[in-house]
Design a protein around this motif. Structure first.
Motif, mmCIF file in Angstrom:
data_model
loop_
_atom_site.group_PDB
_atom_site.id
_atom_site.type_symbol
_atom_site.label_atom_id
_atom_site.label_comp_id
_atom_site.label_asym_id
_atom_site.label_seq_id
_atom_site.Cartn_x
_atom_site.Cartn_y
_atom_site.Cartn_z
ATOM 1 N N ARG A 223 33.331 29.873 55.536
ATOM 2 C CA ARG A 223 34.655 31.058 55.933
ATOM 3 C C ARG A 223 33.500 32.202 55.967
ATOM 4 N N ALA A 224 34.206 33.522 56.458
ATOM 5 C CA ALA A 224 33.336 34.716 56.654
ATOM 6 C C ALA A 224 33.535 35.496 55.760
ATOM 7 N N TYR A 225 33.388 36.126 54.837
ATOM 8 C CA TYR A 225 34.291 37.427 53.746
ATOM 9 C C TYR A 225 33.569 38.698 54.058
ATOM 10 N N ASP A 226 34.765 39.526 54.287
ATOM 11 C CA ASP A 226 34.215 41.318 53.643
ATOM 12 C C ASP A 226 34.075 41.294 52.377
ATOM 13 N N PHE A 227 32.078 41.966 52.010
ATOM 14 C CA PHE A 227 32.039 42.316 50.979
ATOM 15 C C PHE A 227 31.342 43.487 50.648
ATOM 16 N N SER A 228 31.000 44.166 49.498
ATOM 17 C CA SER A 228 30.825 45.338 49.440
ATOM 18 C C SER A 228 29.603 45.076 48.021
ATOM 19 N N VAL A 229 28.513 46.062 48.915
ATOM 20 C CA VAL A 229 27.098 46.211 47.831
ATOM 21 C C VAL A 229 27.376 48.034 46.558
ATOM 22 N N TYR A 230 27.208 47.452 46.127
ATOM 23 C CA TYR A 230 27.352 49.069 44.828
ATOM 24 C C TYR A 230 26.201 48.572 43.574
ATOM 25 N N ASN A 231 25.783 49.826 43.864
ATOM 26 C CA ASN A 231 24.916 49.424 42.090
ATOM 27 C C ASN A 231 23.957 48.064 42.502
ATOM 28 N N ASP A 232 23.843 47.765 43.514
ATOM 29 C CA ASP A 232 22.509 46.375 43.076
ATOM 30 C C ASP A 232 23.047 45.162 42.875
ATOM 31 N N THR A 233 24.764 45.623 43.519
ATOM 32 C CA THR A 233 25.307 43.806 42.990
ATOM 33 C C THR A 233 26.003 44.196 44.484
ATOM 34 N N LEU A 234 26.078 42.667 45.514
ATOM 35 C CA LEU A 234 26.929 42.056 46.108
ATOM 36 C C LEU A 234 28.106 41.404 45.771
ATOM 37 N N ILE A 235 29.492 42.133 46.224
ATOM 38 C CA ILE A 235 30.590 41.409 45.746
ATOM 39 C C ILE A 235 31.304 40.652 47.432
ATOM 40 N N PHE A 236 31.537 39.679 47.547
ATOM 41 C CA PHE A 236 32.518 39.665 48.460
ATOM 42 C C PHE A 236 33.675 39.074 47.932
ATOM 43 N N PHE A 237 34.509 39.330 48.363
ATOM 44 C CA PHE A 237 36.404 38.955 48.776
ATOM 45 C C PHE A 237 36.492 38.013 48.998
ATOM 46 N N ASP A 238 36.959 36.404 48.026
ATOM 47 C CA ASP A 238 37.003 34.934 48.922
ATOM 48 C C ASP A 238 38.576 34.545 48.353
ATOM 49 N N LYS A 239 39.371 35.823 48.345
ATOM 50 C CA LYS A 239 40.562 35.931 47.270
ATOM 51 C C LYS A 239 41.323 36.857 47.323
ATOM 52 N N THR A 240 42.248 37.809 48.132
ATOM 53 C CA THR A 240 42.704 38.460 48.673
ATOM 54 C C THR A 240 44.442 38.742 48.423
ATOM 55 N N LYS A 241 45.081 39.068 47.997
ATOM 56 C CA LYS A 241 46.063 39.346 48.618
ATOM 57 C C LYS A 241 46.500 40.791 48.438
ATOM 58 N N GLU A 242 48.013 40.786 50.087
ATOM 59 C CA GLU A 242 48.534 41.554 51.075
ATOM 60 C C GLU A 242 49.759 42.678 50.350
ATOM 61 N N ILE A 243 49.443 43.302 49.782
ATOM 62 C CA ILE A 243 50.564 44.216 49.542
ATOM 63 C C ILE A 243 51.089 45.611 50.710
ATOM 64 N N GLU A 244 51.981 45.715 50.627
ATOM 65 C CA GLU A 244 52.781 46.777 51.642
ATOM 66 C C GLU A 244 52.370 48.160 51.713
ATOM 67 N N GLU A 245 52.379 48.476 50.785
ATOM 68 C CA GLU A 245 52.572 50.549 50.828
ATOM 69 C C GLU A 245 51.272 50.204 49.525
ATOM 70 N N VAL A 246 50.993 52.255 49.456
ATOM 71 C CA VAL A 246 50.283 52.873 48.208
ATOM 72 C C VAL A 246 50.749 53.498 48.433
ATOM 73 N N ALA A 247 50.869 54.213 46.643
ATOM 74 C CA ALA A 247 51.602 55.386 45.644
ATOM 75 C C ALA A 247 50.265 55.894 46.648
ATOM 76 N N ILE A 248 50.479 57.519 46.949
ATOM 77 C CA ILE A 248 49.409 58.982 47.195
ATOM 78 C C ILE A 248 49.679 59.700 45.887
ATOM 79 N N SER A 249 48.017 59.799 45.087
ATOM 80 C CA SER A 249 48.952 61.234 44.254
ATOM 81 C C SER A 249 48.074 62.572 44.838
ATOM 82 N N ASN A 250 49.030 63.600 44.675
ATOM 83 C CA ASN A 250 49.367 64.799 44.628
ATOM 84 C C ASN A 250 48.504 65.073 43.414
ATOM 85 N N ILE A 251 47.277 65.753 44.144
ATOM 86 C CA ILE A 251 45.646 67.075 42.985
ATOM 87 C C ILE A 251 46.558 68.517 43.370
ATOM 88 N N HIS A 252 47.429 68.443 43.850
ATOM 89 C CA HIS A 252 48.022 69.847 43.814
ATOM 90 C C HIS A 252 49.264 70.775 43.217
#
Length: 257
Positions: free
Chosen positions: A62-91
């Motif tokens: 199976r094919a999965y997304d991954f990220s490379v950060y600080n010499d570490t490769l993380i692949f995301f073999d278990k995900t859960k869908e969420i429908e919305e995100v709260a945006i933070s206002n810094i101003h």
């Protein structure tokens, strides 16, 4: 639309390949290249491996997304869908508050050969990785049925409420022909896939737009309700707040819980 994953990095030494569902560390992994070929990546080669934007990790067929950060490769073999995100206002004048980027109001054109920026900050204290950004194009007054030209995009960190040009996370360009129009002539939302999945900084980041139009094509984007727009002034080499809101956006992310 969001995705979530469970991961605790702990204190890692050297290069590592990690499966997010159970934090198992692997010595090697198969990389499914964007051209269809397959390459075995050993963990000690992460630093020198030539990753491409559409590469995937292949694990147990199976094919999965991954990220490379600080010499570490993380692949995301278990995900859960969420429908919305709260945006933070810094101003906000009344302290930290959140809003959902779901309202449609005014729009503003992206300046040709100029730089405008919108702060992206979500309400989370969790490990978060950004996969794509969704923006909301709108027809401009001289729209001829198609968009032409290039949109240059740069993502930089937030430094005291201003774009930090010295901390670029990713930069790339997208052709405006990718913007789709339905059979009724309505412009569809545009999901912009990042060339690589980036780790979301705790202080947020700025997405900077620069437009290179063809045939005087303009690109107008719907604005959000709470955050500010910024413009770069080359004469003084500084970013300044403008008197209208930033561009509306949604994120597709990989997030710990």
């Amino acid at each position: 639309m969001l995705f979530s994953f469970l991961i605790q990095l702990g204190f890692l030494s050297g290069q590592a390949i990690i499966k997010n569902s159970d934090n198992e560390q692997l010595t090697s992994i198969e990389i499914l290249k964007s051209n269809g070929s397959k390459v075995t990546l050993n963990k000690d080669k992460i630093k020198i491996f030539d990753f491409s934007p559409n590469d995937k990790v292949q694990f147990k067929n199976r094919a999965y997304d991954f990220s490379v950060y600080n010499d570490t490769l993380i692949f995301f073999d278990k995900t859960k869908e969420i429908e919305e995100v709260a945006i933070s206002n810094i101003h906000s004048d009344h302290g930290r508050k959140t809003f959902k980027s779901s309202k449609k109001k005014a729009s503003a054109e992206i300046f040709s050969n100029g730089y405008t920026a919108t702060c992206v900050r979500i309400n989370t204290n969790k490990n978060t990785y950004v996969k794509s950004i969704i923006i909301f194009p709108q027809q401009s007054f001289n729209f001829n049925g198609r968009f032409e030209g290039n949109l240059y995009i740069k993502i930089v960190k937030n430094l005291n409420g201003l774009p930090d040009d010295q901390s670029e996370l990713v930069s790339f360009k997208k052709n405006l022909s990718e913007i789709k129009v339905d059979k009724y002539g309505n412009v569809k939302n545009w999901e912009i896939q990042l060339p690589k999945i980036i780790k979301y900084p705790p202080e947020g980041f700025f997405i900077i737009f620069n437009l290179e139009p063809i045939n005087n094509t303009n690109l107008a984007l719907i604005l959000n309700d709470d955050s500010q727009m910024f413009m770069y002034y080359p004469q003084t080499k500084e970013w300044k707040e403008m008197n209208y809101n930033g561009y509306r956006y949604k994120l597709k992310i990989l997030q710990s819980f």
